[in-house]
Design a protein around this motif. Structure first.
Motif, short mmCIF file in Angstrom:
data_model
loop_
_atom_site.label_atom_id
_atom_site.label_comp_id
_atom_site.label_asym_id
_atom_site.label_seq_id
_atom_site.Cartn_x
_atom_site.Cartn_y
_atom_site.Cartn_z
N ALA A 1 7.30 0.15 -6.47
CA ALA A 1 5.85 1.18 -6.95
C ALA A 1 4.70 0.09 -6.83
CB ALA A 1 6.07 1.49 -8.56
N GLU A 2 5.06 -0.98 -7.14
CA GLU A 2 3.86 -2.14 -6.90
C GLU A 2 3.60 -2.26 -5.15
OE1 GLU A 2 4.94 -5.26 -10.76
OE2 GLU A 2 5.24 -5.91 -8.41
N VAL A 3 4.34 -2.45 -4.44
CA VAL A 3 4.39 -2.65 -3.06
C VAL A 3 3.69 -1.14 -2.64
CG1 VAL A 3 5.58 -2.54 -0.80
CG2 VAL A 3 6.29 -4.03 -2.74
N LEU A 4 3.97 -0.08 -2.99
CA LEU A 4 3.45 1.07 -2.34
C LEU A 4 1.85 1.30 -2.85
CD1 LEU A 4 6.22 3.85 -3.41
CD2 LEU A 4 5.42 2.97 -1.29
N GLU A 5 1.84 0.63 -4.08
CA GLU A 5 0.41 0.89 -4.44
C GLU A 5 -0.44 -0.06 -3.44
OE1 GLU A 5 -2.86 2.26 -6.32
OE2 GLU A 5 -0.81 2.99 -6.75
N GLU A 6 -0.01 -1.33 -3.30
CA GLU A 6 -0.68 -2.27 -2.48
C GLU A 6 -0.67 -2.01 -1.00
OE1 GLU A 6 0.00 -7.08 -0.82
OE2 GLU A 6 1.31 -6.11 -2.69
N LYS A 7 0.32 -1.39 -0.48
CA LYS A 7 0.44 -1.24 1.19
C LYS A 7 0.41 0.25 1.59
CE LYS A 7 1.97 -5.71 1.69
NZ LYS A 7 1.14 -6.69 2.39
N ILE A 8 0.54 1.40 0.59
CA ILE A 8 0.50 2.50 1.28
C ILE A 8 -0.67 3.62 0.66
CG2 ILE A 8 1.80 4.67 1.72
CD1 ILE A 8 2.65 2.42 3.12
N ASN A 9 -0.66 3.65 -0.87
CA ASN A 9 -1.55 4.37 -1.53
C ASN A 9 -3.14 4.39 -1.28
OD1 ASN A 9 0.88 5.31 -2.35
ND2 ASN A 9 0.78 4.34 -4.31
N GLY A 10 -3.77 5.25 -1.20
CA GLY A 10 -5.12 5.18 -0.96
C GLY A 10 -5.92 6.56 -1.07
N SER A 11 -6.91 6.78 -0.77
CA SER A 11 -7.61 7.80 -0.76
C SER A 11 -7.04 9.15 0.04
CB SER A 11 -9.11 7.68 -0.28
OG SER A 11 -9.11 7.27 0.98
N GLU A 12 -6.02 8.53 1.05
CA GLU A 12 -5.45 9.62 1.99
C GLU A 12 -4.49 10.37 1.22
OE1 GLU A 12 -3.21 9.38 6.17
OE2 GLU A 12 -4.01 7.29 5.47
N GLY A 13 -3.64 9.57 0.17
CA GLY A 13 -2.55 10.11 -0.53
C GLY A 13 -2.09 9.02 -1.30
N LYS A 14 -1.03 9.43 -2.30
CA LYS A 14 -0.22 8.84 -3.13
C LYS A 14 1.32 8.93 -3.04
CE LYS A 14 0.02 7.22 -7.94
NZ LYS A 14 0.06 5.76 -7.81
N VAL A 15 2.18 7.84 -3.04
CA VAL A 15 3.65 8.16 -3.08
C VAL A 15 4.00 7.77 -4.53
CG1 VAL A 15 5.85 7.80 -2.03
CG2 VAL A 15 3.73 7.74 -0.49
N THR A 16 4.57 8.69 -5.07
CA THR A 16 5.35 8.58 -6.21
C THR A 16 6.79 8.43 -6.45
OG1 THR A 16 3.12 9.44 -7.31
CG2 THR A 16 5.33 9.11 -8.75
N ILE A 17 7.42 7.23 -6.94
CA ILE A 17 9.02 7.37 -6.98
C ILE A 17 9.26 8.24 -7.97
CG2 ILE A 17 11.07 5.78 -7.20
CD1 ILE A 17 8.90 3.62 -6.17
N THR A 18 10.12 9.10 -7.88
CA THR A 18 10.81 10.27 -8.90
C THR A 18 12.16 9.70 -9.08
OG1 THR A 18 11.50 11.66 -7.24
CG2 THR A 18 9.36 11.83 -8.02
N ASP A 19 13.10 9.05 -8.42
CA ASP A 19 14.25 8.36 -8.55
C ASP A 19 14.71 7.22 -7.74
OD1 ASP A 19 16.74 8.32 -9.70
OD2 ASP A 19 17.63 9.95 -8.60
N CYS A 20 15.38 6.24 -8.22
CA CYS A 20 15.72 5.18 -7.54
C CYS A 20 17.08 4.75 -8.00
CB CYS A 20 14.55 4.00 -7.73
SG CYS A 20 14.95 2.47 -6.80
N TYR A 21 18.00 4.30 -7.18
CA TYR A 21 19.31 3.98 -7.39
C TYR A 21 19.81 3.21 -6.16
CZ TYR A 21 20.53 8.24 -4.76
OH TYR A 21 20.66 9.12 -4.02
#
Length: 485
Positions: free
Chosen positions: A447-467
């Motif tokens: 989640a930290e990496v996505l916030e730093e490398k991917i998320n922005g004004s274009e869109g956001k990636v949210t993890i709903t499951d991880c295993y």
């Protein structure tokens, strides 16, 4: 996978029937499911290794006789006889022979003898071709003196039975039961047991005049996607045109790690297998494929902090991204095959795509495992995009690729394997279960990496499951959701 109706609804077997790593799936339940569900289907993509052995890994471990396997294959003929209008597309691997002594996905004795089994096959093959070196003959003599007969006989016996099943499947293509077949090459090498088996299959393809109906090229895990794209293109009555643009002139002539031929030769196979063709220009193309290849020798993604000289000098990522951005503004469908490194994304490329606001405008993206795994995935996704557009499902899959290929494969997995799982009291081949402490850490760190490398004004990636599906660090199970800020 079964497909039916004008909306192309997809149906898959329940997970309870499928295998888990070395544990095979229930092939009898799988056959029964297929025979029942196929009654209302218009077509199917069939993983023959699953129907014959219970999965790809169980295909390397089984003790089935040739008779049993042929009886199972004959059930496909009966299905086709009952529903001759069905389109059946299939894939089946030729048994691999890894170069290392690890038994994680091989017979238990591979932990002790895997390297020797590979080298024996490799050197024996070169000896047959009269290109063997004196030092290789010395190595072969040493291996022959140490490798137990029971180990080699078990391994070669299973290879022989599997090869007979491969040849029997070609008979199903010849008689029209299977419309189109792919033999993907998993962990290819130019010499050895697998290379020799591939020669046998190629010869049989030629004898049966099946060159246009049975392909063989590097890949494995992505082939279901490739055949699904092909099936839908056939139903739509189209052969989309794909224009590839590479980041390096020499990229076309790089042989990716784990593969056996120049990148561009495999690229042609991947595009054609998906039911498309290579365009001669961007102007006539339905899809532009930006391929970020190595400049010379391919490295692993975990080593990209210190890349070879050729990554910075023999390729031009800036031009590739600027070209893609320009075409997006012209309304073109643009996809990115991030295949500069093996087993993960090129973080420099991802950063540039984000800076140009392209991440969630793409028709497809992939950067996982081998070059061919990524190629087949992104080509399939992008071809479906040309039919269905920028749906929520498309955006969710793009998000999954960024989370898994860039976030996990290129960053989080590297951190885990660099000593973190050892500090937690585990190792990269044996964690604390699918949903233990390691999985919790991965979710939070990712989640930290996505916030730093991917998320922005274009869109956001949210993890709903991880295993951690196989209780090791190599793969991660993820479900994600795309939302627009």
């Amino acid at each position: 996978m079964l497909v039916q109706g004008t909306e192309h609804k997809i149906d898959r077997p329940p997970l309870s029937m499928m295998g888990q790593k070395k544990t095979p799936g229930d092939w009898e339940q799988l056959w029964t499911w297929l025979e029942e569900k196929i009654e209302t289907a218009d077509g199917a993509v069939i993983a023959l290794d699953t129907l014959l052995y219970g999965g790809i890994i169980p295909s390397r471990l089984h003790y089935f006789s040739e008779t049993v396997l042929l009886e199972r294959l004959n059930r496909l003929r009966k299905i086709k006889e009952k529903r001759p209008e069905l389109k059946l597309l299939a894939f089946q691997l030729i048994m691999r022979c890894p170069q290392y002594s690890i038994s994680d996905e091989e017979p238990d004795y591979y932990a002790d003898w895997g390297r020797e089994i590979f080298r024996k096959g490799y050197i024996d093959h070169r000896k047959e071709l009269n290109i063997v070196a004196p030092e290789e003959l010395e190595e072969l003599s040493d291996i022959n003196s140490r490798l137990p007969d029971e180990v080699l006989n078990d391994y070669l016996g299973r290879r022989k039975i599997n090869m007979e099943a491969n040849k029997a499947v070609l008979e199903l293509v010849k008689d029209g039961t299977i419309e189109f077949l792919i033999f993907p090459q998993d962990d290819s090498a130019p010499y050895g047991y697998t290379a020799k088996d591939q020669q046998v299959a190629r010869q049989r393809i030629g004898e049966l005049d099946l060159e246009l109906k049975a392909y063989m090229y590097p890949g494995a895990d992505e082939v279901g996607c490739t055949l699904m794209a092909r099936l839908i293109n056939e139903w739509k009555g189209v052969q989309p045109l794909v224009y590839p643009r590479l980041s390096s002139i020499q990229g076309a002539f790089v042989t990716p790690v784990y593969e056996d031929r120049f990148f561009y030769e495999t690229l042609k196979y991947q595009i054609t297998a998906a039911g498309a063709l290579i365009a001669s220009s961007a102007a006539e193309a339905d899809l532009i494929l930006l391929a970020s290849t190595p400049g010379e020798t391919m490295m692993e993604a975990v080593s990209q902090e210190h890349p070879f000289f050729s990554y910075d000098v023999y390729r031009n990522l800036m031009e590739l991204v600027e070209y893609g951005s320009y075409l997006l503004k012209q309304g073109k469908a643009v996809a990115v095959a991030d295949v500069g490194y093996a087993n993960g994304a090129d973080l420099k490329l991802v950063k540039m795509l984000r800076q140009k606001g392209m991440l969630f405008q793409l028709a497809g993206y992939a950067a996982w495992n081998t070059s061919s795994n990524s190629l087949g995935t992104v080509i399939s996704q992008a071809l479906l995009y040309t039919h269905y557009g920028r749906t929520q499902e498309h955006l969710d899959f793009l998000s999954l690729r960024y989370a898994e290929d860039a976030g996990y494969c290129a960053i989080v997995r590297k951190e885990l394997n660099a000593g973190l799982v050892d500090q937690m009291g585990y190792n990269k081949f044996l964690l604390d279960g699918p949903r233990g402490e390691v999985a919790s850490y991965v979710r939070a760190r990712l989640a930290e990496v996505l916030e730093e490398k991917i998320n922005g004004s274009e869109g956001k990636v949210t993890i709903t499951d991880c295993y951690m599906p196989w209780n090791r660090t190599f793969e991660v199970g993820l479900k994600v959701k795309y939302t627009q800020e």
